[in-house]
Design a protein around this motif. Structure first.
Motif, PDB file in Angstrom:
ATOM      1  N   PRO A 124      32.909  41.170  46.416  1.00 56.95           N
ATOM      2  CA  PRO A 124      32.492  39.753  46.277  1.00 56.95           C
ATOM      3  C   PRO A 124      33.869  39.072  45.906  1.00 56.95           C
ATOM      4  CG  PRO A 124      31.528  40.562  44.603  1.00 56.95           C
ATOM      5  CD  PRO A 124      32.187  41.913  45.263  1.00 56.95           C
ATOM      6  N   ARG A 125      34.946  38.721  46.359  1.00 59.69           N
ATOM      7  CA  ARG A 125      35.858  38.207  46.038  1.00 59.69           C
ATOM      8  C   ARG A 125      35.900  36.784  45.631  1.00 59.69           C
ATOM      9  NH1 ARG A 125      41.030  40.701  48.803  1.00 59.69           N
ATOM     10  NH2 ARG A 125      40.042  42.538  49.711  1.00 59.69           N
ATOM     11  N   ALA A 126      35.135  35.768  46.243  1.00 55.64           N
ATOM     12  CA  ALA A 126      35.015  34.486  45.942  1.00 55.64           C
ATOM     13  C   ALA A 126      34.037  34.403  44.775  1.00 55.64           C
ATOM     14  CB  ALA A 126      34.401  33.633  47.327  1.00 55.64           C
ATOM     15  N   ALA A 127      32.939  35.255  44.891  1.00 53.35           N
ATOM     16  CA  ALA A 127      31.908  35.051  43.698  1.00 53.35           C
ATOM     17  C   ALA A 127      32.767  35.739  42.499  1.00 53.35           C
ATOM     18  CB  ALA A 127      30.865  35.853  43.897  1.00 53.35           C
ATOM     19  N   TRP A 128      33.653  36.500  42.534  1.00 53.50           N
ATOM     20  CA  TRP A 128      34.165  37.104  41.215  1.00 53.50           C
ATOM     21  C   TRP A 128      35.282  36.042  40.972  1.00 53.50           C
ATOM     22  CZ3 TRP A 128      33.517  41.181  38.451  1.00 53.50           C
ATOM     23  CH2 TRP A 128      34.441  41.810  37.439  1.00 53.50           C
ATOM     24  N   LEU A 129      35.846  35.439  41.893  1.00 55.37           N
ATOM     25  CA  LEU A 129      36.958  34.538  41.337  1.00 55.37           C
ATOM     26  C   LEU A 129      36.359  33.370  40.621  1.00 55.37           C
ATOM     27  CD1 LEU A 129      39.910  33.449  41.480  1.00 55.37           C
ATOM     28  CD2 LEU A 129      39.508  32.638  43.672  1.00 55.37           C
ATOM     29  N   SER A 130      35.128  32.964  41.299  1.00 53.76           N
ATOM     30  CA  SER A 130      34.393  31.834  40.631  1.00 53.76           C
ATOM     31  C   SER A 130      34.298  32.284  38.991  1.00 53.76           C
ATOM     32  CB  SER A 130      33.252  31.326  41.303  1.00 53.76           C
ATOM     33  OG  SER A 130      33.766  30.835  42.400  1.00 53.76           O
ATOM     34  N   ALA A 131      33.703  33.374  38.889  1.00 58.55           N
ATOM     35  CA  ALA A 131      33.070  34.020  37.565  1.00 58.55           C
ATOM     36  C   ALA A 131      34.388  34.264  36.736  1.00 58.55           C
ATOM     37  CB  ALA A 131      32.447  35.306  37.547  1.00 58.55           C
ATOM     38  N   ALA A 132      35.437  34.477  37.349  1.00 63.41           N
ATOM     39  CA  ALA A 132      36.792  34.749  36.648  1.00 63.41           C
ATOM     40  C   ALA A 132      37.419  33.266  36.075  1.00 63.41           C
ATOM     41  CB  ALA A 132      37.959  35.341  37.317  1.00 63.41           C
TER      42      ALA A 132
END
Length: 465
Positions: A124-132
């Motif tokens: 989940p690249r987009a969700a992971w980036l948001s969490a990061a």
């Protein structure tokens, strides 16, 4: 200008050997040319009329040969594009059946059904980036330091405690959680602690990853195999003298069995009676498709079971993220061992995963991947129905296909021609285990990307008897 073989830029000598008939000889000659790479993928072949004229044979003979090779998958025929060599008909060496084992070379095949990996394209690249981003914004300054607690960031330990308690039935006090760089790191640490406690033998399942057995033996521990059947490991046969047992209760790897309630209770009773330790490998416990996932064995006795989890199947192995939930009496020893060899995930990755879990993104991702893998398993079962039997519960990222007796060597040869990487069940057998002979394949249906899944499944079906 008259169409000719030469106009396609592919001068090719074809040996139409006598004695097999013209059509059979032409089929074999073209098949071998594609297989060896003399006719590269994408090469356009002459029309049947032109080819027949060049070879001096009947047009129907060429048309029938083309049709047979199209049916076999060596050629493709499309309106307006002519007849071409199929993309999957790439040159390949003829590997021996015994070579179908996990190795870097197997990763280079066109299709892979090796078990042990999720669909990496599903990360989940987009969700992971948001969490990061949120984690980085909120990170305290000390998070960028060396880190003083070998257990790992408290934010992630607290997030995991809540998630594991809710989703897996684990008693997970954050003070008992130790973060590590994946399952192998966790097992290595526990093996060292067991050896320091003068444990000499560890019971393991008769089928399992050889790499995990090697971690135990590398720490100076002998492994004793337990029989495995349709009800999981035979924990009622735990031998005297072993100080620990390593189990995959929710979904035995690789046979796919779930440990029955009676055998779960037997494992815990053994640990209580002998003072032994149960090591629970919950590698894909979230992925059950036919019912609610069975809770972790650790919930039966948190003081006798060490729970080992990882993000390798639910997210990606490249995160190098794992965790242990330990009995209270084991925490200090594991923390001391980890403190001496502290290689683990970065603090920022830990904070990102904590935010990913707290925000609900982890649950949403797991639900989405559960649906994806369930569909793949259903498609696999439907595709092989009537040809081979699928064993094991509807769970996880792999399945076992039981082959008709005596067909395994031929299946492996056919898979090699399909450029398909497969592994046999026997590859996972403990060398000392008394297991009945079984011809079976371990099929990792989680491994292919979404775009590769359909052709990979077709390659598997083509290789089956």
């Amino acid at each position: 200008m008259k169409e000719s073989w030469a106009t396609f830029g592919a001068d090719l000598h074809l040996d139409l050997s006598a004695g097999r008939g013209l059509r059979a000889g032409l089929v074999e000659a073209l098949r071998e040319a594609a297989r060896s790479g003399r006719l590269p993928p994408g090469t356009r072949l002459p029309s049947s009329r032109t080819f027949a004229a060049d070879l001096g044979i009947a047009r129907n003979t060429v048309a029938e040969a083309y049709a047979e090779l199209v049916a076999e998958g060596w050629l493709t025929a499309r309106q307006g594009s002519g007849t071409r060599v199929a993309e999957q008909a790439r040159p390949r060496a003829r590997p021996a059946a015994a070579a179908r084992v996990r190795s870097p070379a197997r990763r280079g095949t066109a299709y892979s059904l090796l078990a042990g990996s999720p669909d990496l394209g599903g990360f989940p690249r987009a969700a992971w980036l948001s969490a990061a981003r949120r984690a980085l914004t909120d990170a305290p300054n000390e998070a960028f330091g060396y880190g003083l607690d070998p257990r790992g960031r408290v934010e992630l330990r607290e997030a995991l405690a809540g998630y594991l308690s809710r989703a897996r039935g684990v008693y997970a006090d954050p003070e008992r959680i130790v973060l590590c760089a994946g399952y192998a790191h966790a097992l290595m640490l526990l093996a060292g602690v067991l050896r320091a406690r003068r444990v000499r033998e560890v019971a393991v399942e008769g089928y399992g990853l050889g790499e995990h057995r090697e971690l135990l033996t590398g720490a100076g521990l002998r492994t004793r195999p337990l029989p495995v059947d349709g009800a999981g490991a035979c924990t009622v046969e735990l031998p005297d003298g072993v100080g620990a047992v390593l189990l995959t209760p929710a979904h035995q790897f690789p046979t796919g069995a779930a440990l029955t309630p009676q055998r779960r209770a037997a494992a815990v009773d053994w640990a209580r009676t002998t003072g032994g330790l149960v090591l629970e490998d919950d590698y894909d416990g979230e992925f059950r498709y036919d019912r609610q996932p069975v809770g972790a064995l650790q919930g039966l006795d948190p003081e006798r079971v060490a729970y080992l989890g990882t993000a390798s199947k639910s997210l990606a192995p490249g995160l190098r993220m794992g965790w242990m939930v330990l009995p209270a009496g084991l925490v200090d020893e594991v923390v001391a061992a980890k403190g001496r060899i502290d290689w683990t995930s970065s603090a920022l990755d830990q904070l990102t995963l904590a935010e990913f879990i707290r925000s609900g993104a982890y649950d949403r991702h797991v639900r989405g991947m559960r649906l994806r893998y369930r569909r793949r398993r259903d498609e696999l079962v439907a595709a092989v129905a009537g040809r081979v039997a699928v064993s094991g519960i509807a769970a996880g990222l792999h399945a076992v296909l039981d082959l008709p007796e005596g067909t395994q060597p031929a299946v492996l040869r056919a898979a090699a021609w399909q450029d398909l990487a497969l592994e046999t069940l026997s590859r996972y057998a403990h060398p000392e285990a008394a297991l009945p002979p079984r011809e079976a394949l371990v099929v990792g249906y989680g491994t292919p990307s979404t775009s590769a899944w359909s052709p990979t499944l077709r390659a598997l079906v083509a290789a089956l008897p």
